[in-house]
Design a protein around this motif. Structure first.
Motif: not given
Length: 717
Positions: A562, A575, A579, A633
């Motif tokens: 990730a 973000e 993820r 996500s």
């Protein structure tokens, strides 16, 4: 009406000794004020347990009568006679007819409605013939006086042979006198109100000899009720059947003869005791009000108007305290996580406290719903509602009292299932509890909202009919139809020896006693938090563990992958964290489980990611949105537009939109029927005192959800 003085009764029969603690049972007809008296005597010092060997609640409380005498007050189910018509009423005979029972009361307090003394004395005369030490609590004397009914309490006391205490239990009048009598050594009444026919004496002598009984009427009760007395052994029941058949004993005929004889004796007794001084020149207030509230048109309109008010309150009023509870849990978690870290802290915040929040957040809805129900019952209106609806509901195997739980299920199945306690008949209550979760509750709204927004265009017909709103309404109607049809099916399948009778007395309208309303709310909230809550928290912890850990070093590798993707795509810190959570969820035990069940759910159009959502939303249906947010996500799941836009971009293996109308409607139908709520399962377990019913619900509703979702997907794909 003067306060009674205790008559001089010569010692005979069973006596109450004066131990440190005595057992006192409250028994009486429905609507005789028994619950008001129980609350006056015990206040908040109450507890709910189980009667031995049965699934009926044992409501008891304690009171310190004197410094040396502490009494346990047992509130028995309301009953019109000792010949029970429901499982709840059988508790009375199991308790009173077993001489060896440790739960046997030392004293019986019989509550009677002074304004309808004739009907109430039937039960009293039966208890008196069992020669149980008793007190008659002559309740609602104020109502009797308003109706011009004058009772000579001293004469009634002499005729019955027991202390008679005039009282108004709603206001507490006469309670002090009753407490004084409870401390005294009382003997059993010696007057017989019913003489057992001589032709039954040989049979009764055999019964008395076998069971070591000394009372003829108790032996007669054994003859009538031997099949339902749980303390009798199988060989005793078989022996009794042989004796009754040999004697040609007809139970129904003998019960009818006894009832007629008792009412004849009661009529003779009351001639010298009761005097009616005021004729009914005008219709009573209650009767005038009933002409409107039970009208075949206006009555239903008023009832549905009240339901609209109740659900507005549950949705609108409960939202504020629920938001505060949710915010409080979130702030507590944030505070702990900002000061501490580690696996145990994650378990505490994301497992235990989050699970606890899932329990506490239901409290406002439960409190508001039961406040309304208690007020409707206290005023006497609930009896009218059940009368109006019974004829319609009975065709589908339900009961007039099933209306409130079913419609309450639109808000939340948890308090709705709890409100089914007002249904006396066991079969009707079980059917109601079983089908109530099929009503679309508010927890399904986040699922419906997201999926409808994805596949249903926002268009209007005639300028005001929104297509998305019509689809949402259709989902609720499908749930109602499913509940009613399932009830009809269960009516055919479920067998019960008791027959479903609708016996409903219309009490006079009264102002609610707010103390009783408050005690009802406290009792229901405590029952949910301490009984269902511990199961919910346990399941939440298990789900957290499954979603937070995985086999081998999968979590570390998922995090590294990730981070690489985030660096290549230039993701922000927030973000990136989302993820990482998405990748770790994929390799977690929950993710593995989702991948394992994918072959099973693939015919419905689902993949392993939706499989994870199905697993996690078992804690609560609305968890589906949060799970989908993480796995695809998405940042904040509260932002429905963001979810819609993101899910709209998800593609299947063929490059087509993954959340097609077929797949989305399949999901909606699945969540419409599926039992995806551990809270409901926990409360059904508590209400039925058995895991069999929630297990049956889980199997039936899951199977129904699977079949209907499969049909939906195959038709629309």
């Amino acid at each position: 009406m003067t306060v009674a003085t205790q008559p001089e009764i010569k010692p005979a029969g069973r006596k109450i000794a004066k131990p440190a603690e005595v057992k006192i049972a409250l028994i009486g007809n429905p609507n005789s004020g028994k619950t008001s008296l129980f609350n006056q005597l015990t206040g908040l010092n109450q507890k709910v347990g189980n009667f031995p060997g049965v699934t009926v609640d044992k409501k008891s409380g304690f009171i310190q009568l004197t410094p040396s005498i502490r009494a346990e007050i047992i509130d028995l189910p309301g009953s019109y006679s000792l010949y029970p018509k429901s499982l709840d009423e059988r508790v009375i005979t199991d308790l009173l007819h077993d001489p060896a029972s440790k739960q046997s009361p030392d004293l019986i307090v019989v509550t009677a409605d002074a304004s309808n003394l004739k009907r109430n004395l039937l039960l009293f005369t039966q208890l008196a013939d069992l020669q149980l030490p008793a007190v008659l609590a002559l309740n609602m004397v104020d109502v009797a006086e308003q109706e011009g009914v004058k009772i000579d309490v001293d004469a009634l006391q002499r005729e019955l042979g027991v202390p008679v205490i005039p009282m108004n239990a709603r206001k507490g009048a006469g309670v002090a006198a009753l407490k004084i009598v409870m401390t005294q050594q009382l003997t059993a009444p010696q007057k017989a109100f019913y003489t057992v026919p001589s032709d039954l004496q040989p049979l009764l002598q055999s019964i008395k000899s076998r069971f070591g009984l000394s009372n003829d009427y108790l032996a007669l009760q054994y003859a009538h009720l031997h099949k339902s007395l749980k303390f009798l052994k199988e060989e005793d029941v078989a022996w009794m059947g042989e004796q009754l058949e040999s004697a040609g004993f007809k139970s129904n005929t003998r019960q009818a003869e006894e009832t007629i004889a008792r009412y004849t004796r009661i009529n003779e007794l009351l001639l010298d005791v009761v005097r009616v001084e005021k004729a009914d020149k005008d219709e009573k207030f209650s009767n005038r009000l009933d002409q409107i509230l039970t009208h075949k048109v206006y009555g239903y309109l008023i009832f549905f108007g009240l339901l609209f008010l109740i659900f507005q309150a549950i949705f609108a009023w409960a939202s504020y305290p629920m938001d505060l509870i949710d915010l409080g849990i979130a702030n507590l978690n944030a505070l702990i996580q900002s000061n501490f870290e580690g696996p145990l802290i994650n378990l505490l915040t994301e497992g235990v406290i989050a699970g606890l929040g899932g329990v506490l957040i239901f409290i406002p809805q439960i409190a508001i719903l039961f406040a309304f129900i208690a007020i409707l019952e206290e005023t006497g209106y609930m009896a009218r509602v059940t009368f109006m609806m019974d004829k319609v509901m009975r065709k589908f195997g339900l009961n007039g009292k099933s209306v409130v739980p079913l419609i309450s299920g639109v808000a939340c199945a948890v308090p709705a299932v709890m409100s089914a306690r007002t249904i006396e008949n066991w079969k009707d209550r079980m059917i109601t509890i079983f089908v109530t979760p099929l009503m679309s509750c508010s927890a399904r709204i986040p699922v419906y909202t997201v999926l409808i927004a994805l596949v249903v265009p926002e268009v209007y017909y005639f300028g005001f009919l929104n297509l998305q709103g019509l689809v949402l309404m259709a989902l609720y109607l499908i749930g109602f139809v499913a509940a009613v049809l399932s009830a009809w099916l269960l009516k055919v399948i479920l067998k019960a020896r008791e027959r479903s009778y609708f016996i409903m007395e219309f009490p006079t309208y009264k102002m609610p006693r707010w103390k009783n309303v408050g005690l009802t709310i406290v009792e229901k909230v405590k029952a949910f938090v301490f009984e269902a809550g511990k199961i919910i928290v346990a399941i939440s912890i298990i789900l957290w563990v499954l979603a937070s850990y995985g086999p081998g070093d999968g979590f570390e590798r998922a995090e590294q992958q990730a981070l690489v993707e985030a660096q290549n795509e230039g993701l922000t810190q927030e973000e990136t964290e989302v993820r990482i959570a998405s990748h770790q969820l994929e390799v977690s035990y929950a993710g593995k489980f989702g991948q394992a069940i994918e072959p099973v759910i693939k015919p419905l159009g689902y993949d392993w990611k939706i499989g994870i959502a199905l697993l996690t939303s078992f804690a609560a249906r609305e968890v589906f949105v949060g799970t989908m947010s993480t796995i695809y996500s998405i940042g904040e799941e509260e932002n429905v537009t963001t979810i819609k836009e993101k899910l709209a971009t998800v593609k299947d293996d063929n490059g087509e939109p993954f959340f097609s109308p077929a797949r989305s409607f399949s999901l909606m139908i699945f969540y419409l029927f599926a039992m995806q709520c551990v809270s409901t399962l926990a409360i059904v377990r508590r209400e039925t005192k058995s895991w069999a019913w929630p297990a049956a619900q889980l199997v039936y509703m899951s199977g129904l959800a699977y079949v209907m979702a499969f049909i939906t997907y195959q038709l629309l794909r």
